[in-house]
Design a protein around this motif. Sequence first.
Motif, PDB file in Angstrom:
ATOM      1  N   LEU A 159      -4.818   8.837   4.963  1.00  0.00           N
ATOM      2  CA  LEU A 159      -3.378   8.850   4.544  1.00  0.00           C
ATOM      3  C   LEU A 159      -3.038   8.861   2.728  1.00  0.00           C
ATOM      4  N   GLN A 178      -9.396   5.852   8.005  1.00  0.00           N
ATOM      5  CA  GLN A 178      -7.848   6.233   8.233  1.00  0.00           C
ATOM      6  C   GLN A 178      -7.019   5.967   6.727  1.00  0.00           C
ATOM      7  N   GLN A 185       3.558   0.934   5.890  1.00  0.00           N
ATOM      8  CA  GLN A 185       3.290  -0.126   6.919  1.00  0.00           C
ATOM      9  C   GLN A 185       1.856   0.607   7.390  1.00  0.00           C
ATOM     10  N   GLN A 186       1.511   1.939   7.400  1.00  0.00           N
ATOM     11  CA  GLN A 186       0.156   2.614   7.853  1.00  0.00           C
ATOM     12  C   GLN A 186      -0.761   2.308   6.796  1.00  0.00           C
ATOM     13  N   PHE A 187      -0.639   2.402   5.497  1.00  0.00           N
ATOM     14  CA  PHE A 187      -1.417   2.052   4.625  1.00  0.00           C
ATOM     15  C   PHE A 187      -1.996   0.226   4.936  1.00  0.00           C
ATOM     16  N   ASN A 188      -1.030  -0.553   5.110  1.00  0.00           N
ATOM     17  CA  ASN A 188      -1.430  -1.819   4.944  1.00  0.00           C
ATOM     18  C   ASN A 188      -2.337  -2.151   6.299  1.00  0.00           C
ATOM     19  N   LYS A 189      -1.923  -1.287   7.421  1.00  0.00           N
ATOM     20  CA  LYS A 189      -2.497  -1.583   8.710  1.00  0.00           C
ATOM     21  C   LYS A 189      -4.156  -1.111   8.632  1.00  0.00           C
ATOM     22  N   ALA A 190      -4.310   0.166   7.962  1.00  0.00           N
ATOM     23  CA  ALA A 190      -5.723   0.598   7.758  1.00  0.00           C
ATOM     24  C   ALA A 190      -6.411  -0.362   6.690  1.00  0.00           C
ATOM     25  N   HIS A 224      -0.285  11.394   1.558  1.00  0.00           N
ATOM     26  CA  HIS A 224       0.651  10.980   1.073  1.00  0.00           C
ATOM     27  C   HIS A 224       0.666  11.111  -0.528  1.00  0.00           C
ATOM     28  N   SER A 279      -0.117  -1.132  -2.300  1.00  0.00           N
ATOM     29  CA  SER A 279       1.195  -1.103  -1.218  1.00  0.00           C
ATOM     30  C   SER A 279       2.536  -0.612  -2.193  1.00  0.00           C
ATOM     31  N   VAL A 339       7.684   3.426   6.618  1.00  0.00           N
ATOM     32  CA  VAL A 339       6.467   3.917   7.460  1.00  0.00           C
ATOM     33  C   VAL A 339       5.164   4.071   6.969  1.00  0.00           C
ATOM     34  N   ALA A 340       5.265   4.849   5.925  1.00  0.00           N
ATOM     35  CA  ALA A 340       3.908   5.174   4.981  1.00  0.00           C
ATOM     36  C   ALA A 340       3.207   3.654   4.492  1.00  0.00           C
TER      37      ALA A 340
END
Length: 283
Positions: free
Chosen positions: A28, A24, A11-16, A32, A125, A8-9
Amino acid sequence: RSDPTTGVAAQQFNKAFDKGDHQQFFALWDKHIPPRVRRDDATARKLAFYCQVHFAIFPLRNSGSTTASMKRFKNYLETAGLELSKAPEFLPFYALPFVDNAKEHPTFRELLTSKWEGEVRSRASRFVQAVVKETSSGGELPTLLAIVEGHKLGPGSSESSTGVVNQLRERVVRYENEMMDAKRKCMETQMCAHGLLKTTYELLQTLERASKGEHSIDANILRMHFKEVSRQAEFLGSSGLKHPSTNSTCLLYTSDAADEEDSVDLGGRRIIKKKKKRRHEQI
């Protein structure tokens, strides 16, 4: 077995990262990535720098304005990124905010390629996944950090914490005293070594002159040299230094010089005369 938190972490990094959402992404990052890793880990500082570069030039990918992003990047270079200016790898990027058209610049146009962007994304990532996995698995803290974490000052542990702090202070004082004592012994040993070298040199000069027949060896000169050598050896032994010469007695002398007060010539001339005299008596 994969950790859901890690996935999940990431994915959030890659999305931002893909959206160019600087705020954002680094929110993160702060959430993290532990502070000690952000501060002390070379890979973390390096990736944070390249991600800052990515967000600075991101508007150019969509033909947008980079005024705000370059201003933010310039502020980063003057604050958190200032330390990296000493590294040749990052030095060219400090000119990026002052370049009018990065797309045409020979140094910076590579930053707009999908290859460079994908490389930074992949490395960031992998790093995030590794750190989040270690953090979530409760990895062992370094010894010093564990001591600090285990003895934080608080209402219920003030006495024990004070005791630990006092013990650490006593250790520091003891180690400092030991270090000063070691430095003093080192200096004294160096002075002793210089004295031994000087004495040995003078003795060799005397022996060399005597071997050439310039003059005979005076027993008093020999005694003076040997006395100095013995004094220096005694000092080395009292300093606690382990050296072969300090564990056994080693006497360097000529038999005639030791037995008689007058001078003798190097090479055993007197001994030769005695041998010749004995031969004549036998004949």
